[in-house]
Design an enzyme around this catalytic site. Structure first.
Site, mmCIF file in Angstrom:
data_model
loop_
_atom_site.group_PDB
_atom_site.id
_atom_site.type_symbol
_atom_site.label_atom_id
_atom_site.label_comp_id
_atom_site.label_asym_id
_atom_site.label_seq_id
_atom_site.Cartn_x
_atom_site.Cartn_y
_atom_site.Cartn_z
ATOM 1 N N HIS C 130 0.573 -1.694 0.114
ATOM 2 C CA HIS C 130 -0.062 0.136 -0.172
ATOM 3 C C HIS C 130 1.131 1.543 -0.405
ATOM 4 O O HIS C 130 1.892 1.534 0.604
ATOM 5 C CB HIS C 130 -0.854 0.455 1.240
ATOM 6 C CG HIS C 130 -1.939 1.588 1.440
ATOM 7 N ND1 HIS C 130 -1.372 1.972 2.041
ATOM 8 C CD2 HIS C 130 -3.140 1.406 0.790
ATOM 9 C CE1 HIS C 130 -2.488 2.551 2.148
ATOM 10 N NE2 HIS C 130 -3.675 2.134 1.501
ATOM 11 N N ASP C 207 2.652 -4.366 7.650
ATOM 12 C CA ASP C 207 1.765 -3.417 8.186
ATOM 13 C C ASP C 207 0.814 -4.460 8.234
ATOM 14 O O ASP C 207 0.041 -5.186 7.041
ATOM 15 C CB ASP C 207 1.981 -2.908 6.358
ATOM 16 C CG ASP C 207 0.594 -2.281 5.768
ATOM 17 O OD1 ASP C 207 -0.264 -2.415 6.787
ATOM 18 O OD2 ASP C 207 0.445 -1.862 5.144
ATOM 19 N N GLN C 210 -4.548 -5.099 7.095
ATOM 20 C CA GLN C 210 -5.531 -6.280 6.470
ATOM 21 C C GLN C 210 -5.380 -7.115 7.106
ATOM 22 O O GLN C 210 -6.458 -7.880 6.379
ATOM 23 C CB GLN C 210 -5.815 -6.301 5.233
ATOM 24 C CG GLN C 210 -5.794 -4.938 4.045
ATOM 25 C CD GLN C 210 -7.119 -4.168 4.676
ATOM 26 O OE1 GLN C 210 -7.816 -5.252 4.373
ATOM 27 N NE2 GLN C 210 -7.576 -2.986 3.550
ATOM 28 N N LYS C 233 -10.789 -0.282 9.984
ATOM 29 C CA LYS C 233 -10.917 -1.388 9.102
ATOM 30 C C LYS C 233 -11.143 -2.486 10.027
ATOM 31 O O LYS C 233 -11.332 -3.376 9.666
ATOM 32 C CB LYS C 233 -9.184 -1.246 8.547
ATOM 33 C CG LYS C 233 -9.595 -0.389 7.581
ATOM 34 C CD LYS C 233 -7.814 -1.327 6.343
ATOM 35 C CE LYS C 233 -6.770 -0.129 6.095
ATOM 36 N NZ LYS C 233 -7.826 0.772 4.810
ATOM 37 N N CYS C 373 -4.702 3.027 -4.184
ATOM 38 C CA CYS C 373 -3.153 2.724 -3.335
ATOM 39 C C CYS C 373 -2.537 1.964 -3.351
ATOM 40 O O CYS C 373 -1.351 1.640 -2.660
ATOM 41 C CB CYS C 373 -3.893 2.999 -2.018
ATOM 42 S SG CYS C 373 -4.329 4.379 -0.981
HETATM 43 C C1 LIG Z 1 -2.319 -2.952 3.732
HETATM 44 C C2 LIG Z 1 -2.633 -1.176 4.104
HETATM 45 N N1 LIG Z 1 -1.913 -0.869 4.408
HETATM 46 C C3 LIG Z 1 -2.311 0.800 4.869
HETATM 47 C C4 LIG Z 1 -2.965 1.167 5.305
HETATM 48 C C5 LIG Z 1 -3.345 2.460 5.078
HETATM 49 O O1 LIG Z 1 -4.470 3.020 6.663
HETATM 50 P P1 LIG Z 1 -4.629 4.077 6.831
HETATM 51 O O2 LIG Z 1 -5.810 4.998 5.537
HETATM 52 O O3 LIG Z 1 -5.809 3.699 7.936
HETATM 53 O O4 LIG Z 1 -3.459 5.152 7.304
HETATM 54 C C6 LIG Z 1 -4.359 0.587 4.361
HETATM 55 C C7 LIG Z 1 -6.153 1.167 4.117
HETATM 56 O O5 LIG Z 1 -6.117 2.225 3.294
HETATM 57 C C8 LIG Z 1 -3.873 -0.457 3.597
HETATM 58 O O6 LIG Z 1 -4.866 -1.728 3.228
#
Ligand SMILES: Cc1ncc(COP(=O)(O)O)c(C=O)c1O
Ligand SMILES: Cc1ncc(COP(=O)(O)O)c(C=O)c1O
Lengths: 146, 415, 415, 146
Positions: C130, C207, C210, C233, C373
Site C-alpha cells: 500500500h 503492515d 488488513q 478497518k 493505493c
Molecule cells: C494494507 C494497508 N496498509 C495501510 C493502509 C492505511 O491505513 P490508513 O488509511 O488507516 O492509514 C491500508 C488502508 O487504507 C491498507 O489496506
C-alpha cells in the site's frame, strides 16, 4: 469533606506541615533528583549509607501534600534499614499503592496512612515519587559503589 | 458578582448549557461545575448527533469511492473542512486536517523545518508557549543544528514585544507564538509580531489552540503564514486538529506524512503529490471527526463568535474579581478582561494546586492543576505548578461563585 | 453456492448484521450490500454507544487531571489501549496510539529512519505494498540518501520469497511488508521474512492493516519489530491507528512528534521524554476513538478471531467461486482461500472498474474501483485499476449472489 | 438501469465504443500527459495548432467510459476552434460539470450528453480529465511558443 478523609488523614497533614528529615545531609553517599512530569512535583533525595544501612535520609523539593508527606513518611520508614529491607519496603509500598497488597502497618509506620491514596490513580504518582527516588538512589549506589 | 449575566452578554448560558449533555451530571453528589475548557471543551448534542448519524447512515472511506455511500461520506467529510475554513477566513486548499494542534505544528516543523533550516538558523518562540509549540522545534533544531530561542514574558505575564523585536534578526527563520496563552490567558499581538517577523524575512506560525474556540479569528487579518488549532477545544471531537497555511507556502513544501490520499502518483523511483490540501493528509483522514467538527463550527456560528468573546470577557472579569477576593491568592497574567481569555491561573500559598483541585473536585468543580504543558513558563513564574480555572460559553457567574466558595473551604482545611 | 453459511463457520452472520445499524439502509431503493470493508469497516452498535457515552458521561482531557471526570476519562482511554494490546499479544508499553496506520508507519520512518539511515542503506519493501508503506520510506530515503527497493511479486500474486531473500543483504536496514495485501488478498509469510531480515541485521515492520481485523495475529509469533494497523478497518472509529513496537527498540528511539503528553521535562535548553508508550503520543490523543476501538476489540473478541477468520475464508471461497463463473473475468491473487483474505480484486474486459462500481451501486452494492493505493502493484499487474469486493464478518453468501447477478447486468449493458 | 440513464446515455456509449480522434498525430505542436490520481485514468493528448487554430486533436490512454467518451467528444468539440474559443469552451464545460452553468448544446456538440455527470462528483473528474489536458496543452504551447 467526608469523601476526602481517606486521602487527607490527620497524619498526612501532620507530616505535610512538619516534614521529618527535610533538608540536606552533610555527607551523602548518593543523591538523586526525581520529578513527576505530569504535575511538576520534584524531590531531591540524599542517602548516607553506612555498613549497608540507610544511616541518613534527607529530602527536599516541592510538591503537594501527598508527595511531601509521603517523602517525610518514607524517610522515617526507611531510616536505619538495610538496603535490601529498604528495597523490599519500597516494593511493598508500590504494591499497596497499586491496590495489589494490604498495607503492613508495622513496616510502613505512619506511611500506612497513605493507603487511601490507592483510590486516586492520579495521586498515586505523587505518593510514589519519593519512594521511587529511594529505590533509584540505592540501585545507583550499588551500580557505582560495587 | 451577581447570579445573572451581564447585559453586554448576548449568550443565554442557561439555554446553551442544556445543549451539553455532560453538564447535567453530578460528581460526588454535587452538580458538575466544569471549569477546565482550556484543557478540552464539552460537546453539544448536535456534534454528537452528527458523528453518530455519519456512522449510522453513510460511513465509508472517502475520496476514492464511486458508490453512493462513499460519495456521501466524502461530502460530509469535506463539508467539515469547508466549515472550519469559513470560521477562520481561510482558503479551503490551505486548510489541512491533522489529528490535533500538536501534529499541525509538527507538520510545519518537520516538512518545512527539516528541509529548510541550516546550522545557526533561529526559531523564535516565546517563554509562554505550550510544549506543543516548543518541542517540535527542539527536535527539528537538533537534526539541523538550528537554534530555538525564547522571547521574554514581562513580570505581569504579557509578551515583551520589545524584547521579541530585539531577538528577531537575519538568522530568524520562523517566529512561532501562541495567540492566547493557555496558562496566563494573555492575548498576544500576533499581527504586530507577524509584521516584525516578515520584515526580517521569517515565517510566522500562530498557535491558535486557545483563540479560535473563544473569539473571532481571521487568518488574513492575523497576517501569519500558519495557524494551528484543535477540534476538541472548540466543541468538536478528539482526534482532529487543523493547520491553516498560506497555499503558496504549502504548495512549495515537500509533504510530511506519506501514504494513501496525499499522492498523485507512486512509482518505484519516486512519487508525486496530490493537490492541496490533500497533499498533507496521509492515510484515512479523521472522517467522523471532521463531520463532528463541522457541526461544532456551525454551533459556534449559531451563537456567534462575537457573542462567545463577549461572554468570555465577562467570565474573565468574574473570575479575576472573585479570585482577587481570596487573601494571598496570586493571579497570573493580565487582570484586564480586554487583554485576556477566560483561562485564569492562580496559586494559593499553603495549598498546593493538586490538593486544591482534589478538594474542588469533592465539590463537583473541575479545574486543572499542574504545569499546563508550559514548563518553561512555570520556571519564569517561579512555581512548579498552578491551578487554573477556565470558562467557555456554557459557564456562568454561578460557576464562579461555586468556585470561590470551594476555594474558601479548601483554604480552611489546609490552614 | 447456497444461501446458508457453511457449517465450518461459527458466525451467525444474520445476528451480527443486526448489530450494524448502517447495514439496514438502502441505496437507490435497494438494500445495501456492503463489500468494501477493506477500505473501511462498518461499526457495530456497542462501538457507537461507547463513544457516545464517553462524551455524554465523562469527557475530559486525559492524564493530567486530578478531578474525577479526568480520572474516569483516562481510565476509559487507557482501557482502549489495553484491549488493543491484548488482541495482538503486545506489551502495553509498546502499544502506541496514532491517528491511522499511515501515521504508525511514518512514525518509524521518521523517528527511526531519519536518524539511523545513511547513504546507501537499503529499505526493502515489496511490490504489493500500500502507498502507506512505500511513500514514508521514499520521503525518508530522499532525506538520507538511503535506497528503497521492491521485492518482487510472482505472476500469481504471491510474494516471491526467494526473490526477497536475494535482495536482503548487509545494507538492508529495514524490511517493511504488508501482512495481507489489500489488493490481492495474499497472506504473506511474515515470520519467515522476519527471520531472513533479522539474520541480516535488519529490522522488520509488518503492515497489518488488513490482517489484524480479520484473523488472529500475535505480535510475538510474527517475530516482527513493528506492527502497524488502523482502527477504522476493525470495527472501530476513524481517527485512530496503532503502532506496536518492541519496547527495547522504541525505548532507544528519539521521539517523533513533539508536544504535550510525550515529555518528562521541557527546558529551554532541551527536553526529556516520558515513559513508553506516551513518549510517542504528542498532544491530546484520540480519546473517544480509543474508547471506541476498545469496544471494537471487545466485539471482535466476543465473536472470536478464529471464527472471524473461518467465516472470511468461506467468504473468500464464495467470492472466488462466484467470480470464476463470469466469463473472461480475471481474479488477481491466490484462489486458494487458505492463502488469502476476503478482499478479492478482479477485472472484466470491456467494463472499466469505475463503470462497474457505478453499475453495482445502482443495485445497492458497494465495491471499490481504482488503484487501491497500490500503484506499483497495478503496474506489475499491468492494469490501471481493478474492481475489488471485500467481505467482513457481517457479509454472507447472499451478498456474493447479489454481486454476481449485478456483474452480469453490467456486462450486458456495456457489451 | 433507469437511474443511470443520466450518466450513461447512448451517445456516451457510442463515443466509448468508437472513439473519435483516437491515436497520435504525425506532427503535434504540443503534447501533454494527465492522469486522475484517484482512479488511475490516464490521457495522452496531442494538439496541432496552425494559425492559432486547433487543426488536429488526438488522444490516447486508459480509462472508464466517462473519461474515454469525454475525450472523444472533447476532441470533436475543440477541433478547428481558435485557442481562445477552445479555452472558453473548456471553461464552459468545467462550469457545467460543477453544476454552475447549463450546457450550451450548440458549442458542446455531443459532449452535452455528459451534463448528467455533474450529479456524480467522483465521476466529474473522469469527465474533466481530457478537457483539463487540452487547457494545459494550449497554455503550455503559449508559454513555450510565445
Ligand atoms: C494494507 C494497508 N496498509 C495501510 C493502509 C492505511 O491505513 P490508513 O488509511 O488507516 O492509514 C491500508 C488502508 O487504507 C491498507 O489496506
Ligand atoms: C496553547 C495550546 N497549544 C497547543 C495545544 C495542544 O493541543 P492538542 O493537545 O490538541 O494537540 C494546547 C492544548 O493542550 C494549547 O493549550
Amino acid at each position: 469533606m467526608g469523601g476526602l478523609d481517606d486521602l487527607y488523614q490527620e497524619l498526612i497533614l501532620d507530616h505535610y506541615r512538619n516534614r521529618r528529615n527535610a533538608g540536606q545531609l552533610d555527607d551523602p553517599t548518593v543523591a538523586v533528583d526525581h520529578n513527576n512530569p505530569l504535575c511538576g512535583d520534584e524531590i531531591h533525595l540524599e542517602l548516607r549509607i553506612e555498613g549497608g544501612r540507610l544511616a541518613g535520609v534527607a529530602h527536599s523539593g516541592e510538591g503537594c501534600s501527598i508527595s511531601q508527606s509521603s517523602a517525610s513518611m518514607m524517610s522515617v520508614a526507611l531510616s536505619d534499614r538495610t538496603e535490601d529491607e529498604a528495597l523490599d519496603l519500597v516494593e511493598h509500598f508500590r504494591r499497596v499503592m497499586r491496590g495489589d497488597e494490604d498495607a503492613d502497618e508495622e513496616r510502613l509506620g505512619d506511611a500506612v496512612a497513605l493507603e487511601g491514596v490507592a483510590k486516586y490513580p492520579v495521586r498515586v504518582k505523587c505518593a510514589l515519587l519519593s519512594w521511587m527516588a529511594a529505590k533509584d538512589a540505592i540501585l545507583t549506589r550499588r551500580s557505582e559503589g560495587g | 458578582m451577581g447570579t445573572s449575566m451581564s447585559p453586554t452578554t448576548s449568550i443565554d448560558a442557561a439555554a446553551v448549557r442544556r445543549d451539553f449533555p455532560v453538564l447535567s451530571r453530578t460528581v460526588h453528589g454535587k452538580p458538575l461545575v466544569y471549569l477546565d475548557s482550556a484543557a478540552t471543551s464539552q460537546k453539544p448534542e448536535p456534534v454528537l448527533a452528527a458523528m453518530d448519524a455519519y456512522y449510522r447512515e453513510t460511513n465509508a472511506n472517502v475520496h476514492r469511492g464511486v458508490y453512493t455511500m462513499a460519495a456521501e461520506a466524502t461530502e460530509r467529510f469535506e463539508a467539515g473542512r469547508t466549515a472550519v475554513a469559513r470560521l477562520v477566513g481561510a482558503p479551503r486548499e490551505g486548510t489541512i486536517l491533522t489529528k490535533n494542534a500538536s501534529e499541525a505544528i509538527n507538520l510545519v516543523a518537520w516538512a518545512w523545518g527539516v528541509r529548510e533550516l541550516k546550522a545557526g538558523d533561529e526559531i523564535l518562540v516565546t517563554e509562554m508557549e505550550h510544549h506543543s509549540n516548543i518541542v517540535p522545534w527542539q527536535l527539528v533544531a537538533e537534526l539541523t543544528d538550528a537554534v530555538v530561542r525564547f522571547a521574554p514574558v514581562t513580570p505581569d505575564g504579557e509578551l515583551d514585544l520589545e524584547g521579541l523585536r530585539g531577538m528577531v534578526g537575519p538568522r530568524t527563520r520562523m517566529v512561532a507564538l501562541v495567540h492566547v496563552s493557555n496558562v496566563l490567558g494573555t492575548i498576544n499581538p500576533v499581527a504586530e509580531v507577524a509584521a516584525i517577523a516578515h520584515e526580517a524575512g521569517a515565517l510566522v506560525l500562530a498557535d491558535a489552540a486557545q483563540s479560535v474556540p473563544h473569539m473571532p479569528v481571521d487568518f488574513g487579518e492575523l497576517g501569519v503564514d500558519f495557524l494551528a488549532f484543535t477540534g476538541h477545544k472548540m466543541l468538536g471531537p478528539t482526534g482532529i486538529g487543523v493547520l491553516v497555511g498560506r497555499p503558496e507556502i504549502l504548495g512549495s513544501m515537500r509533504p510530511f506524512l506519506g501514504g494513501g490520499e496525499m499522492i498523485r502518483d507512486v512509482r518505484k523511483e519516486g512519487s508525486s503529490w496530490n493537490d492541496l490540501p490533500w497533499k498533507f493528509e496521509a492515510g484515512t483522514p479523521p472522517i467522523a471527526e471532521s463531520v463532528g467538527l463541522g457541526a461544532a463550527v456551525e454551533y459556534l456560528e449559531g451563537v456567534g463568535m462575537d457573542a462567545v468573546r463577549t461572554h468570555e470577557r465577562e467570565m474573565a472579569r468574574h473570575l479575576v474579581d472573585a479570585l482577587s477576593e481570596v487573601p494571598d491568592l496570586t493571579i497570573y497574567g493580565p487582570t484586564d478582561p480586554d487583554r485576556r481569555g477566560a483561562a485564569v491561573s492562580f496559586s494559593l500559598p499553603g495549598v498546593h494546586p493538586h490538593d486544591l483541585a482534589q478538594h474542588l473536585d469533592q465539590d463537583g468543580i473541575a479545574v486543572r492543576a499542574g504545569h499546563h504543558c508550559a514548563k518553561p513558563l512555570m520556571r519564569v513564574l517561579g512555581v512548579p505548578a498552578t491551578a487554573r480555572a477556565s470558562a467557555y460559553l456554557y459557564n456562568d457567574a454561578q460557576d464562579v461563585e461555586a468556585l470561590l466558595a470551594a476555594i474558601g473551604r479548601a483554604r480552611a482545611y489546609f490552614s
